[in-house]
Write a protein that holds these residues in place. Structure first.
Motif, PDB file in Angstrom:
ATOM      1  N   SER A 168      46.392  42.583  50.708  1.00  0.00           N
ATOM      2  CA  SER A 168      46.048  43.614  49.736  1.00  0.00           C
ATOM      3  C   SER A 168      44.957  43.104  48.807  1.00  0.00           C
ATOM      4  CB  SER A 168      47.276  44.030  48.922  1.00  0.00           C
ATOM      5  OG  SER A 168      47.688  42.980  48.069  1.00  0.00           O
ATOM      6  N   SER A 169      44.236  44.038  48.260  1.00  0.00           N
ATOM      7  CA  SER A 169      43.173  43.723  47.309  1.00  0.00           C
ATOM      8  C   SER A 169      43.611  44.159  45.921  1.00  0.00           C
ATOM      9  CB  SER A 169      41.885  44.459  47.700  1.00  0.00           C
ATOM     10  OG  SER A 169      40.918  44.330  46.686  1.00  0.00           O
ATOM     11  N   GLN A 170      43.265  43.364  44.919  1.00  0.00           N
ATOM     12  CA  GLN A 170      43.533  43.750  43.537  1.00  0.00           C
ATOM     13  C   GLN A 170      42.481  44.748  43.056  1.00  0.00           C
ATOM     14  OE1 GLN A 170      44.105  40.206  41.064  1.00  0.00           O
ATOM     15  NE2 GLN A 170      44.884  39.128  42.863  1.00  0.00           N
TER      16      GLN A 170
ATOM     17  N   GLY B 284      47.660  46.240  56.050  1.00  0.00           N
ATOM     18  CA  GLY B 284      47.138  46.129  54.697  1.00  0.00           C
ATOM     19  C   GLY B 284      48.308  46.206  53.731  1.00  0.00           C
ATOM     20  N   LYS B 285      48.072  46.716  52.557  1.00  0.00           N
ATOM     21  CA  LYS B 285      49.165  46.881  51.593  1.00  0.00           C
ATOM     22  C   LYS B 285      50.090  48.015  52.031  1.00  0.00           C
ATOM     23  CE  LYS B 285      50.221  47.491  46.730  1.00  0.00           C
ATOM     24  NZ  LYS B 285      49.697  47.624  45.378  1.00  0.00           N
ATOM     25  N   GLU B 286      49.517  49.008  52.687  1.00  0.00           N
ATOM     26  CA  GLU B 286      50.277  50.168  53.139  1.00  0.00           C
ATOM     27  C   GLU B 286      49.631  50.711  54.404  1.00  0.00           C
ATOM     28  OE1 GLU B 286      48.212  53.590  50.404  1.00  0.00           O
ATOM     29  OE2 GLU B 286      49.629  52.243  49.415  1.00  0.00           O
TER      30      GLU B 286
ATOM     31  N   SER C 179      50.519  40.556  55.818  1.00  0.00           N
ATOM     32  CA  SER C 179      50.199  41.700  54.969  1.00  0.00           C
ATOM     33  C   SER C 179      49.147  41.273  53.955  1.00  0.00           C
ATOM     34  CB  SER C 179      51.452  42.207  54.252  1.00  0.00           C
ATOM     35  OG  SER C 179      51.120  43.257  53.358  1.00  0.00           O
TER      36      SER C 179
ATOM     37  N   ARG D 241      53.143  37.679  49.859  1.00  0.00           N
ATOM     38  CA  ARG D 241      51.836  38.108  49.349  1.00  0.00           C
ATOM     39  C   ARG D 241      51.828  38.130  47.824  1.00  0.00           C
ATOM     40  NH1 ARG D 241      51.205  43.836  50.906  1.00  0.00           N
ATOM     41  NH2 ARG D 241      51.854  44.233  48.775  1.00  0.00           N
TER      42      ARG D 241
ATOM     43  N   VAL E  51      55.271  40.629  52.863  1.00  0.00           N
ATOM     44  CA  VAL E  51      54.865  41.378  51.665  1.00  0.00           C
ATOM     45  C   VAL E  51      55.292  40.630  50.406  1.00  0.00           C
ATOM     46  CG1 VAL E  51      55.284  43.509  50.347  1.00  0.00           C
ATOM     47  CG2 VAL E  51      54.782  43.622  52.804  1.00  0.00           C
TER      48      VAL E  51
ATOM     49  N   VAL F 196      42.608  49.895  47.265  1.00  0.00           N
ATOM     50  CA  VAL F 196      43.763  50.091  48.144  1.00  0.00           C
ATOM     51  C   VAL F 196      43.393  49.628  49.552  1.00  0.00           C
ATOM     52  CG1 VAL F 196      45.310  51.795  49.179  1.00  0.00           C
ATOM     53  CG2 VAL F 196      44.613  52.025  46.788  1.00  0.00           C
ATOM     54  N   THR F 197      44.242  48.806  50.130  1.00  0.00           N
ATOM     55  CA  THR F 197      44.038  48.362  51.515  1.00  0.00           C
ATOM     56  C   THR F 197      45.048  49.113  52.379  1.00  0.00           C
ATOM     57  OG1 THR F 197      45.467  46.475  51.063  1.00  0.00           O
ATOM     58  CG2 THR F 197      43.108  46.080  50.957  1.00  0.00           C
ATOM     59  N   ASN F 198      44.590  50.172  53.017  1.00  0.00           N
ATOM     60  CA  ASN F 198      45.494  51.010  53.798  1.00  0.00           C
ATOM     61  C   ASN F 198      45.171  50.981  55.285  1.00  0.00           C
ATOM     62  OD1 ASN F 198      43.150  52.436  53.753  1.00  0.00           O
ATOM     63  ND2 ASN F 198      43.984  54.227  52.704  1.00  0.00           N
TER      64      ASN F 198
END
Length: 160
Positions: free
Chosen positions: A99-101, A136-138, A97, A34, A31, A104-106
């Motif tokens: 994530s997208s700016q 993903g991010k979470e 991990s 990332r 994370v 939300v990548t869950n």
């Protein structure tokens, strides 16, 4: 004709807190990696952390370029660095991990095809599976006991 069925078994954790403590630490490093991604074009940040059998942890993040094929994914950044710095070490575990700016990548985001092939090369080289955890991010975290679960019909040096 013969039909062949290929099955994959993966473990799914509800979140990072369900992971064993050592894997939580590895995922935390992914994370943090990332956050170092250079992704001005895709706005898609990925971090990877690799645990080697010498207890070293190698991290990587995706690094983009305006000429898209010139960039490199986080998983390959980390795995190639590990291979260059510790050529005789075995890769035990990898955490990823993404994530997208933009949203939300869950849900768990696995390594792309090129990264799967690169991980396969090292799994074959060391003749030992690599555990891969991805998220993903979470949210949920998926564990694969081997790259072979994610790329069951892999291309290797036996066909060359």
């Amino acid at each position: 004709m013969k039909e062949v069925k290929i099955e994959t078994t993966l473990q799914v954790y509800l979140n990072i807190d369900e992971l064993p403590e050592a894997i939580q630490d590895l995922m935390d490093k992914a994370v943090k990696a990332r956050e170092n991604a250079y992704a001005p074009y895709s706005k898609f940040n990925v971090g990877a952390a690799i645990l080697l059998d010498n207890n070293e942890i190698i991290i990587g993040s995706n690094q983009e370029n305006a000429s898209y094929p010139s960039g490199l994914c986080a998983e390959r950044t980390a795995i190639y660095y590990a291979g260059a710095k510790y050529p005789n070490a075995k890769i035990l575990k990898m955490a990823v991990s993404a994530s997208s700016q933009n949203k939300v990548t869950n849900k768990p985001i696995p390594p792309c095809g090129a990264c799967r092939q690169s991980i396969a090369e090292y799994e074959i080289k060391q003749n030992q599976p690599i555990e891969i955890y991805f998220m993903g991010k979470e949210g949920k975290v998926v564990k694969s006991d081997s790259l072979a679960n994610l790329l069951p019909l892999l291309f290797d040096n036996s066909v060359l």
